[in-house]
Design an enzyme around this catalytic site. Structure first.
Site, PDB file in Angstrom:
ATOM      1  N   ASN A  11      39.033  31.999  51.373  1.00  0.00           N
ATOM      2  CA  ASN A  11      38.331  32.707  50.300  1.00  0.00           C
ATOM      3  C   ASN A  11      37.071  31.905  49.989  1.00  0.00           C
ATOM      4  O   ASN A  11      37.135  30.860  49.354  1.00  0.00           O
ATOM      5  CB  ASN A  11      39.232  32.790  49.059  1.00  0.00           C
ATOM      6  CG  ASN A  11      38.476  33.310  47.853  1.00  0.00           C
ATOM      7  OD1 ASN A  11      37.449  33.980  47.983  1.00  0.00           O
ATOM      8  ND2 ASN A  11      38.976  33.007  46.653  1.00  0.00           N
ATOM      9  N   TRP A  12      35.946  32.422  50.465  1.00  0.00           N
ATOM     10  CA  TRP A  12      34.700  31.642  50.340  1.00  0.00           C
ATOM     11  C   TRP A  12      34.073  31.757  48.951  1.00  0.00           C
ATOM     12  O   TRP A  12      33.065  31.115  48.683  1.00  0.00           O
ATOM     13  CB  TRP A  12      33.703  32.091  51.397  1.00  0.00           C
ATOM     14  CG  TRP A  12      34.127  31.745  52.805  1.00  0.00           C
ATOM     15  CD1 TRP A  12      35.251  31.057  53.188  1.00  0.00           C
ATOM     16  CD2 TRP A  12      33.426  32.062  54.016  1.00  0.00           C
ATOM     17  NE1 TRP A  12      35.287  30.924  54.554  1.00  0.00           N
ATOM     18  CE2 TRP A  12      34.180  31.541  55.090  1.00  0.00           C
ATOM     19  CE3 TRP A  12      32.239  32.739  54.298  1.00  0.00           C
ATOM     20  CZ2 TRP A  12      33.778  31.668  56.422  1.00  0.00           C
ATOM     21  CZ3 TRP A  12      31.836  32.877  55.624  1.00  0.00           C
ATOM     22  CH2 TRP A  12      32.598  32.337  56.681  1.00  0.00           C
ATOM     23  N   LYS A  13      34.606  32.615  48.117  1.00  0.00           N
ATOM     24  CA  LYS A  13      34.042  32.819  46.769  1.00  0.00           C
ATOM     25  C   LYS A  13      32.540  33.121  46.907  1.00  0.00           C
ATOM     26  O   LYS A  13      32.137  33.813  47.825  1.00  0.00           O
ATOM     27  CB  LYS A  13      34.314  31.607  45.884  1.00  0.00           C
ATOM     28  CG  LYS A  13      35.776  31.148  45.966  1.00  0.00           C
ATOM     29  CD  LYS A  13      36.150  30.193  44.893  1.00  0.00           C
ATOM     30  CE  LYS A  13      37.564  29.700  45.151  1.00  0.00           C
ATOM     31  NZ  LYS A  13      38.154  29.012  44.032  1.00  0.00           N
ATOM     32  N   HIS A  96      42.356  37.741  41.949  1.00  0.00           N
ATOM     33  CA  HIS A  96      42.148  36.287  41.939  1.00  0.00           C
ATOM     34  C   HIS A  96      42.009  35.816  40.497  1.00  0.00           C
ATOM     35  O   HIS A  96      41.451  36.522  39.651  1.00  0.00           O
ATOM     36  CB  HIS A  96      40.887  35.947  42.750  1.00  0.00           C
ATOM     37  CG  HIS A  96      40.765  34.478  43.007  1.00  0.00           C
ATOM     38  ND1 HIS A  96      40.288  33.601  42.067  1.00  0.00           N
ATOM     39  CD2 HIS A  96      41.099  33.737  44.089  1.00  0.00           C
ATOM     40  CE1 HIS A  96      40.317  32.370  42.565  1.00  0.00           C
ATOM     41  NE2 HIS A  96      40.816  32.434  43.796  1.00  0.00           N
ATOM     42  N   GLU A  98      40.077  33.841  39.130  1.00  0.00           N
ATOM     43  CA  GLU A  98      38.700  33.817  38.610  1.00  0.00           C
ATOM     44  C   GLU A  98      38.278  35.216  38.163  1.00  0.00           C
ATOM     45  O   GLU A  98      37.555  35.371  37.177  1.00  0.00           O
ATOM     46  CB  GLU A  98      37.756  33.255  39.688  1.00  0.00           C
ATOM     47  CG  GLU A  98      37.959  31.751  39.846  1.00  0.00           C
ATOM     48  CD  GLU A  98      37.651  31.207  41.226  1.00  0.00           C
ATOM     49  OE1 GLU A  98      37.014  31.896  42.040  1.00  0.00           O
ATOM     50  OE2 GLU A  98      38.081  30.065  41.497  1.00  0.00           O
ATOM     51  N   GLU A 164      49.122  31.369  43.294  1.00  0.00           N
ATOM     52  CA  GLU A 164      48.054  30.402  43.070  1.00  0.00           C
ATOM     53  C   GLU A 164      48.116  29.909  41.625  1.00  0.00           C
ATOM     54  O   GLU A 164      47.545  30.539  40.724  1.00  0.00           O
ATOM     55  CB  GLU A 164      46.697  31.050  43.299  1.00  0.00           C
ATOM     56  CG  GLU A 164      46.496  31.573  44.700  1.00  0.00           C
ATOM     57  CD  GLU A 164      45.019  31.622  45.058  1.00  0.00           C
ATOM     58  OE1 GLU A 164      44.637  30.906  45.973  1.00  0.00           O
ATOM     59  OE2 GLU A 164      44.264  32.337  44.392  1.00  0.00           O
ATOM     60  N   GLY A 170      40.835  24.752  42.741  1.00  0.00           N
ATOM     61  CA  GLY A 170      39.561  24.043  42.652  1.00  0.00           C
ATOM     62  C   GLY A 170      39.632  22.749  41.861  1.00  0.00           C
ATOM     63  O   GLY A 170      38.599  22.166  41.531  1.00  0.00           O
ATOM     64  N   SER A 210      44.071  24.127  45.862  1.00  0.00           N
ATOM     65  CA  SER A 210      43.762  22.800  46.417  1.00  0.00           C
ATOM     66  C   SER A 210      44.525  22.504  47.698  1.00  0.00           C
ATOM     67  O   SER A 210      44.902  21.352  47.955  1.00  0.00           O
ATOM     68  CB  SER A 210      43.986  21.710  45.352  1.00  0.00           C
ATOM     69  OG  SER A 210      43.118  21.921  44.256  1.00  0.00           O
ATOM     70  N   GLY A 231      40.431  28.022  49.182  1.00  0.00           N
ATOM     71  CA  GLY A 231      39.067  28.114  48.674  1.00  0.00           C
ATOM     72  C   GLY A 231      38.219  26.999  49.275  1.00  0.00           C
ATOM     73  O   GLY A 231      37.695  27.117  50.382  1.00  0.00           O
ATOM     74  N   GLY A 232      38.109  25.903  48.546  1.00  0.00           N
ATOM     75  CA  GLY A 232      37.202  24.806  48.927  1.00  0.00           C
ATOM     76  C   GLY A 232      37.331  24.370  50.378  1.00  0.00           C
ATOM     77  O   GLY A 232      36.326  24.247  51.094  1.00  0.00           O
TER      78      GLY A 232
HETATM   79  C1  PEP Z   1      41.239  30.005  45.822  1.00  0.00           C
HETATM   80  O1  PEP Z   1      40.078  30.215  45.544  1.00  0.00           O
HETATM   81  O2  PEP Z   1      41.999  30.966  46.014  1.00  0.00           O
HETATM   82  C2  PEP Z   1      41.697  28.631  45.934  1.00  0.00           C
HETATM   83  C3  PEP Z   1      42.961  28.405  46.143  1.00  0.00           C
HETATM   84  O3  PEP Z   1      40.733  27.654  45.795  1.00  0.00           O
HETATM   85  P1  PEP Z   1      40.928  26.098  46.158  1.00  0.00           P
HETATM   86  O4  PEP Z   1      41.570  26.034  47.527  1.00  0.00           O
HETATM   87  O5  PEP Z   1      39.531  25.547  46.161  1.00  0.00           O
HETATM   88  O6  PEP Z   1      41.797  25.496  45.122  1.00  0.00           O
END
Ligand code: PEP
Length: 256
Positions: A11-13, A96, A98, A164, A170, A210, A231-232
């Site tokens: 998930n590149w956001k 999500h 966010e 999640e 993040g 994470s 994500g990251g």
């Molecule tokens: C996400 O955006 O779904 C996520 C899990 O981000 P991260 O891996 O950066 O915690």
């Protein structure tokens, strides 16, 4: 019982325009994507057409980060499922944290988005998870239960859940293996109540929060963790590939 094929989703956001998307995908397509793992990337909307072109004929799937519950209409800033399908997109993330926290999405709108996406032909990754305050209040399972209450309206064959924990997204602080497995096992138990035992056993539940090469192996080895929503660490092709390899190893461990 059939083993669930691990699914690794990036998930590149709001990262990577067309040029960066192209550089990433060219590197990914050179890498050895293990056949035992299903891999999906979810770039921002504006990068989807170019990504679709680059991924044509490859085993890497393409997803959007959201999708609307109508096919067209006065919904400024939204994107409909048929528009995504026309580009070659096959997956959509909905719910999500966010989107829930920053853009007012509710359990109801999340399920409506998911239902329309599935009806149009997309596979859906539906995100759920508790905040830190909810976990500390002992409300984790009650929150998850509330968030999946409406999913009986969905087709389990085209649904993936992503657990999640909001406090892990993040932050660099991942759930422990015990916390992840406990939530996933409980979710699967409740999915069996909604969809029946067979569909619940086949439905993949991803962990997100994470997830990175340093912790992927142990998290993905948990019995009810069927892959990751990342994500990251999905922004860097080497980290993303390392997680794919860990997912492949966890699949090999299940088969052996
Ligand atoms: C996400 O955006 O779904 C996520 C899990 O981000 P991260 O891996 O950066 O915690």
């Amino acid at each position: 019982m059939a083993a669930r094929r691990p699914l690794v989703v990036g998930n590149w956001k709001m990262h990577k325009g067309v040029a960066e998307t192209a550089a990433f995908l060219e590197a990914l397509l050179q890498a050895d994507v293990p056949g035992s793992v299903e891999v999906v990337v979810c770039p921002p909307f504006t990068s989807l057409p170019h990504a679709a072109m680059l991924l044509t004929g490859s085993a890497v799937g393409l997803g959007a980060q959201n999708v609307h519950w109508e096919d067209h209409g006065a919904f400024t800033g939204e994107v409909a499922a048929p528009m995504l399908l026309e580009l070659g997109v096959r997956w959509a993330i909905v719910g999500h944290s966010e989107r829930r926290a920053l853009f007012g999405e509710t359990d109801d709108t999340v399920v409506r988005r998911a239902a329309r996406a599935q009806a149009a032909g997309l596979d859906v990754i539906l995100c759920i998870g508790e905040t830190l305050a909810e976990r500390e209040a002992g409300a984790t399972l009650a929150v998850l239960e509330r968030q999946i209450r409406g999913i009986g309206a969905l087709d389990p064959a085209h649904l993936v859940l992503a657990y999640e924990p909001v406090w892990a997204i993040g932050t660099g602080r991942n759930a422990t293996t015990e916390q992840a497995q406990e939530a996933h096992a409980e979710l699967r138990r409740r999915l069996a109540g909604t969809f029946g035992a067979g569909p619940a056993q086949r439905l993949r539940i991803l962990y997100g929060g994470s997830l990175k090469p340093a912790n992927a192996r142990e998290l993905l080895a948990q019995a009810d963790v069927d892959g990751g929503l990342i994500g990251g660490a999905s922004l860097d092709v080497d980290s993303f590939c390392a997680i794919m390899r860990d997912a492949a190893e966890s699949a090999a461990g299940v088969d052996s």
